[in-house]
Design an enzyme around this catalytic site. Structure first.
Site, PDB file in Angstrom:
ATOM      1  N   THR A 220      21.634   6.974 -19.497  1.00 47.11           N
ATOM      2  CA  THR A 220      22.480   7.458 -18.406  1.00 47.11           C
ATOM      3  C   THR A 220      23.938   7.342 -18.822  1.00 47.11           C
ATOM      4  O   THR A 220      24.280   6.565 -19.715  1.00 47.11           O
ATOM      5  CB  THR A 220      22.317   6.588 -17.148  1.00 47.11           C
ATOM      6  OG1 THR A 220      22.808   5.268 -17.436  1.00 47.11           O
ATOM      7  CG2 THR A 220      20.868   6.504 -16.722  1.00 47.11           C
ATOM      8  N   ASP A 221      24.794   8.071 -18.148  1.00 51.03           N
ATOM      9  CA  ASP A 221      26.221   7.799 -18.274  1.00 51.03           C
ATOM     10  C   ASP A 221      26.499   6.520 -17.468  1.00 51.03           C
ATOM     11  O   ASP A 221      25.666   6.076 -16.677  1.00 51.03           O
ATOM     12  CB  ASP A 221      27.054   8.981 -17.773  1.00 51.03           C
ATOM     13  CG  ASP A 221      28.455   8.996 -18.393  1.00 51.03           C
ATOM     14  OD1 ASP A 221      28.921   7.931 -18.861  1.00 51.03           O
ATOM     15  OD2 ASP A 221      29.084  10.059 -18.406  1.00 51.03           O
ATOM     16  N   TRP A 222      27.660   5.938 -17.682  1.00 49.83           N
ATOM     17  CA  TRP A 222      27.959   4.614 -17.119  1.00 49.83           C
ATOM     18  C   TRP A 222      27.937   4.615 -15.582  1.00 49.83           C
ATOM     19  O   TRP A 222      28.694   5.352 -14.945  1.00 49.83           O
ATOM     20  CB  TRP A 222      29.316   4.123 -17.650  1.00 49.83           C
ATOM     21  CG  TRP A 222      29.187   3.204 -18.829  1.00 49.83           C
ATOM     22  CD1 TRP A 222      29.775   1.969 -18.969  1.00 49.83           C
ATOM     23  CD2 TRP A 222      28.421   3.401 -20.029  1.00 49.83           C
ATOM     24  NE1 TRP A 222      29.397   1.405 -20.166  1.00 49.83           N
ATOM     25  CE2 TRP A 222      28.579   2.248 -20.831  1.00 49.83           C
ATOM     26  CE3 TRP A 222      27.584   4.407 -20.508  1.00 49.83           C
ATOM     27  CZ2 TRP A 222      27.954   2.085 -22.078  1.00 49.83           C
ATOM     28  CZ3 TRP A 222      26.962   4.262 -21.750  1.00 49.83           C
ATOM     29  CH2 TRP A 222      27.153   3.115 -22.503  1.00 49.83           C
ATOM     30  N   ALA A 224      25.656   5.808 -13.715  1.00 49.71           N
ATOM     31  CA  ALA A 224      25.075   7.031 -13.149  1.00 49.71           C
ATOM     32  C   ALA A 224      23.588   6.853 -12.854  1.00 49.71           C
ATOM     33  O   ALA A 224      22.919   7.807 -12.471  1.00 49.71           O
ATOM     34  CB  ALA A 224      25.279   8.200 -14.101  1.00 49.71           C
TER      35      ALA A 224
END
Ligand SMILES: *[C@@H]1O[C@H](CO)[C@@H](O)[C@H](O)[C@H]1NC(C)=O
Ligand SMILES: *[C@@H]1O[C@H](CO)[C@@H](O)[C@H](O)[C@H]1NC(C)=O
Ligand SMILES: *[C@@H]1O[C@H](CO)[C@@H](O)[C@H](O)[C@H]1NC(C)=O
Ligand SMILES: *[C@@H]1O[C@H](CO)[C@@H](O)[C@H](O)[C@H]1NC(C)=O
Ligand SMILES: *[C@@H]1O[C@H](CO)[C@@H](O)[C@H](O)[C@H]1NC(C)=O
Ligand SMILES: *[C@@H]1O[C@H](CO)[C@@H](O)[C@H](O)[C@H]1NC(C)=O
Ligand SMILES: *[C@@H]1O[C@H](CO)[C@@H](O)[C@H](O)[C@H]1NC(C)=O
Length: 815
Positions: A220-222, A224
């Site tokens: 995931t993105d941070w 997210a």
């Protein structure tokens, strides 16, 4: 690995819970598997000492030089490895650059899927050859910064992308990255078609893993990560940095919750085994199990030697040595400077004003000529635009060890330079009839985590105008001096109609975002040691509205509803839109002048592979991993006696009673899967079959060769050869007039010297994505395709006809 070991390595231990690196996963010490260090940025090693600030992606794209793209990545990879980074969070190809005002376009290589794909491929090769895992990001549709993130009060926007546009435009660079063996993929913050990317089963399981055959790990993105069972079943493998969306409380959707989900049977063990395997296998594949792979030795929160080991556990963190100050720059300034120099894009040069003689009287205007007087790192993550603009802002930035600024380089080369360090025309400026005035202007953008001068990541306030009243400064200078050079340090396209046609504005140079080597790279071009050879990685329009409203309008907040970003322009972004609508660009995609001229002759095309309408059928899917998929004994989930925990750190363990209860739930309860859910393996999609898709898509269908000669008398230079494909008339698909399909850069050619360059077209290059067949279709086998070759998308003087296998020079292009 035990259950708790598996769930430990598939998530981060919490934001700021390791002082080293932007993210750290849990480890499995019993079996020798370390915490992995994940670190930004797409142009180097973020928040580290003694590293190089490489030119940004957009600058690298502007070189149109595969070799330099690769060499830059080799250097970045060496630095990342030297600092102990396991997973480097680049390259960026999403945003692709659909919206000219989009905040992070500069992290990628330019507004075209092939330019992005080649930039990504060369970067991945260079990085991973050093043993560092590269991460292609962000999958997908993160074309705007504002409203990209979900929070408890607001939905992220939904990027609504139709299937064909997804394949031919936005997914294209990801497919190339997977084909190049990229180890990791990061999903985007936003939603696609209403579903957040981090829990989008069709996007991750379907397109990325099944169709593109991606074998590595999906993170995931941070912050997210938004669900436990859902995201696991959707195909996410690594939750970063491990927290729920409200960080620093020690809460996670995975770790101990994923342990529970496995014990209670809601996440099948084969899914968890697959997640853990993808992470461990990628680590082995890059050789990171080797003894000599460095451990992380730098701290992203402090430059002090000692500091908190777990800053997120403040004030309860233990302290220790966190920075070992390992210098990793070696001679990487050389490639950084070469990229910055070869990216410099000369848009106009009336009366051959450039190159300058070093004895000219030069007046320099604009604060961007000099490094920020407070220091190049005065603003965290470069979240200000003060002084020379070497990078955009946000997580995609690197701390400067030094910033070689233009004024220093100009003064060291020329004897008569006067600098007016101001963005408004000074009343005391001396004007000589023969003076050359150089005006520095900027335009900045970055991540939505910061607002800079009213711009919320995207250029929503400045739009496409120069910052700090730069347009007025140019006009004022151009009213006084008769020889004006404008140098723009910019994240993307600018509009400059206010002054472009003033007769004294003779020369425009786009320096893009040069990184630490902003000075000599420019001076080498200005004084003629090298000809400029950069080309625009996007189009510059007369006015913003020359692009469709769907890309010029930034998506707004929608109270209680999800903002909708619908890609109604479909395949037609940047030059594809302008060509379709017959709108002339001020400067077209690919444009860039030199001090010399080149001829393109002896052009030939050769057929390599006989195509059919459809690629040969893929191989059937292989078997799944041969593991025990039984739910383990609950005792594997319980923290060993005597293990002392760090406050708010995220662990994979459950209490004994919770673990027992979860195991009992597996017998008595069932998870409310959505209607239609099952875990039967489906046959692979017909467009799949290898990394990146059906391997036959990469068959070389045609090769083209062209002899490039420097026809000038005085200057050497490097030429760009760009090949654009035009589909035959009469096919049942609407296609862009021309599409970039390959490019090459020559070596530096002396006057009279020639080089023959080769370009290739693959099966995929000649195909369109058919949404009904769900495959790549060659719409006219051996048909009347045209391959246009030249130095820019609007300077294509040579054409090859695929049907006749014949080429012609001296033609005028289609656009
Ligand atoms: C999980 O990771 C942490 C941090 O590296 C480590 O202290 C702990 O022992 C790991 N747990 C297991 C089950 O290996
Ligand atoms: C998004 O929706 C469009 C229109 O229904 C569809 O063509 C496309 O495949 C969908 N893409 C994803 C990733 O869900
Ligand atoms: C299993 O645990 C997960 C994580 O807490 C939870 O979301 C899920 O509802 C549980 N399933 C059952 C069947 O209790
Ligand atoms: C770079 O490393 C040296 C030691 O090798 C150290 O003295 C210096 O402070 C470091 N630079 C930064 C910016 O931390
Ligand atoms: C510098 O240029 C100015 C014209 O602007 C001229 O008057 C002066 O003599 C020059 N100085 C030198 C040292 O060449
Ligand atoms: C390049 O060719 C153009 C067109 O023939 C000509 O106008 C121009 O002066 C040439 N430039 C150089 C540097 O030779
Ligand atoms: C789980 O392990 C414990 C401790 O070794 C043992 O007492 C118990 O019988 C095991 N349970 C099952 C279902 O195998």
């Amino acid at each position: 690995m035990t259950l708790a070991e598996k769930t430990n390595i598939t998530a981060g231990t919490g934001i700021f819970m390791g002082s080293r690196c932007n993210g750290n996963t849990g480890s499995a010490p019993r079996v020798g598997f370390p915490q992995l260090c994940l670190n930004d940025a797409a142009n180097g090693v973020r928040q580290a000492d003694n590293v190089t600030v490489f030119p940004d992606g957009i600058t690298t794209g502007a070189t149109f030089d595969k070799k330099l793209m690769y060499e830059r990545a080799v250097a970045i990879g060496k630095e990342a490895r030297g600092k102990g980074v396991n997973i480097w969070l680049g390259p960026t190809v999403g945003p692709i650059g659909r919206k000219p005002k989009g905040g992070r376009n500069w992290e990628g290589f330019g507004a075209d899927p092939v330019l992005q794909a080649v930039g990504a491929r060369e970067t991945i090769k260079g990085i991973q050859e050093q043993g560092v895992i590269a991460t292609i990001k962000h999958l997908v549709g993160n074309e705007q910064e504002m409203y990209r993130m979900y929070n408890p009060f607001q939905y992220a926007y939904s990027a609504n992308i139709d299937d064909r546009t997804m394949h031919e435009l936005y997914l294209w660079p990801f497919a190339e990255a997977v084909h190049a063996g990229v180890g990791a993929v990061m999903t985007a913050y936003n939603a696609v078609n209403g579903t957040a990317c981090s829990q989008h089963p069709y996007l991750v399981n379907g397109l990325l893993k099944d169709e593109l055959g991606f074998q590595g790990l999906v993170m995931t993105d941070w912050l997210a990560h938004m669900s436990g069972v859902g995201s696991a079943l959707a195909g996410t493998d690594l939750d970063m940095p491990g927290d729920t969306q409200i960080p620093l409380f020690g809460n996670s959707y995975w770790m101990y919750e994923l342990t529970r989900s496995a014990l209670n049977g809601s996440v099948p063990m084969e899914r968890l085994n697959d997640m853990a395997t993808r992470i461990v296998a990628t680590w082995y594949k890059m050789g990171q199990d080797s003894e000599d792979y460095p451990r992380p030795n730098f701290d992203t929160n402090t430059r002090n030697r000692e500091g908190p080991l777990h800053p997120g556990a403040w004030p309860n963190s233990a302290s220790g040595v966190v920075n070992e100050f390992v210098p990793v720059q070696a001679d990487h300034d050389v490639v950084a400077r070469q990229v910055a120099q070869d990216a410099i894009t000369m848009l106009k040069n009336n009366d051959n004003l450039l190159p300058l003689s070093a004895s000219r009287s030069i007046k320099v205007f604009g604060t961007a000529a000099q490094v920020n007087p407070d220091g190049p790192n005065a603003c965290p993550d470069r979240n200000c635009n003060k002084g020379t603009l070497g990078q955009g802002w946000g997580s995609g930035t690197v701390d400067y060890e030094y910033l070689d600024d233009p004024i220093g380089a100009l003064k060291s080369r020329a004897s008569n330079v006067t600098f007016y360090n101001t963005d408004s025309y000074p009343s005391n400026a001396q004007v000589g009839a023969d003076d050359v005035a150089i005006v520095f202007i900027t335009s900045d953008a970055g991540e939505n985590s910061y607002t800079v001068e009213g711009n919320h990541g995207d250029r929503d306030a400045s739009r496409l105008s120069a910052w700090h009243n730069g347009d007025k400064l140019v006009k004022d200078v151009a009213n006084k001096y008769s020889n004006v050079i404008v140098v723009a340090q910019t994240v993307g396209p600018l509009t400059f109609e206010q002054w472009h046609d003033m007769p004294s504005v003779k020369t425009i140079l786009i320096a893009h975002l040069p990184g630490q080597e902003a000075g000599d790279s420019l001076a080498n071009v200005v004084f003629g040691d090298a000809s400029p050879c950069g080309h625009l990685p996007y189009s510059i329009t007369f006015k913003e509205e020359d692009m469709p409203e769907s890309v010029t309008k930034l998506i707004d907040y929608a109270l209680f509803n999800q903002p909708q970003d619908t890609y109604s322009e479909r395949l037609y972004i940047d030059y594809r839109w302008l060509n379709k609508e017959g709108i002339k660009a001020r400067y077209a995609f690919g444009h860039g002048l030199s001090y010399t001229n080149f001829s393109y002759t002896d052009v030939a095309i050769e057929k390599v592979t006989q195509l059919d309408t459809l690629p040969p059928p893929r191989k059937p899917k292989g078997p799944v991993l041969d593991y025990s998929q039984a739910i383990p004994n609950y005792t594997e989930a319980v923290k060993p006696a005597g293990f002392s925990t760090v406050w708010r750190y995220i662990y994979p363990w459950l209490s004994e009673s919770d673990a027992k209860k979860a195991a009992a739930d597996a017998e008595s309860k069932s998870y409310p899967y959505p209607a239609g859910y099952n875990d039967d393996q489906k046959p692979g999609p017909r467009a799949g079959g290898g990394q990146g898709g059906n391997p036959a898509l990469w068959d070389v269908a045609y090769t083209l060769s062209v002899r490039v000669t420097n026809t000038g008398q005085t200057h050497s230079g490097k030429a760009s050869v760009q090949a654009y494909l035009q589909f035959p008339d009469g096919i049942p698909y609407d296609t862009p007039v021309i599409q970039l399909r390959d490019f090459e850069k020559t070596a530096e050619l002396a006057p009279g010297e020639s080089e023959t360059v080769e370009l290739t077209l693959t099966r995929k290059d000649l195909s369109v994505w058919d949404v009904e067949i769900q495959d790549w279709v060659v719409p006219a086998v051996d048909g009347a395709y045209k391959v246009w070759i030249g130095a820019a998308s609007d300077d294509l003087g040579t054409v090859c006809n695929v049907d006749a296998l014949q080429c012609e020079s001296g033609v005028s292009g289609t656009v």
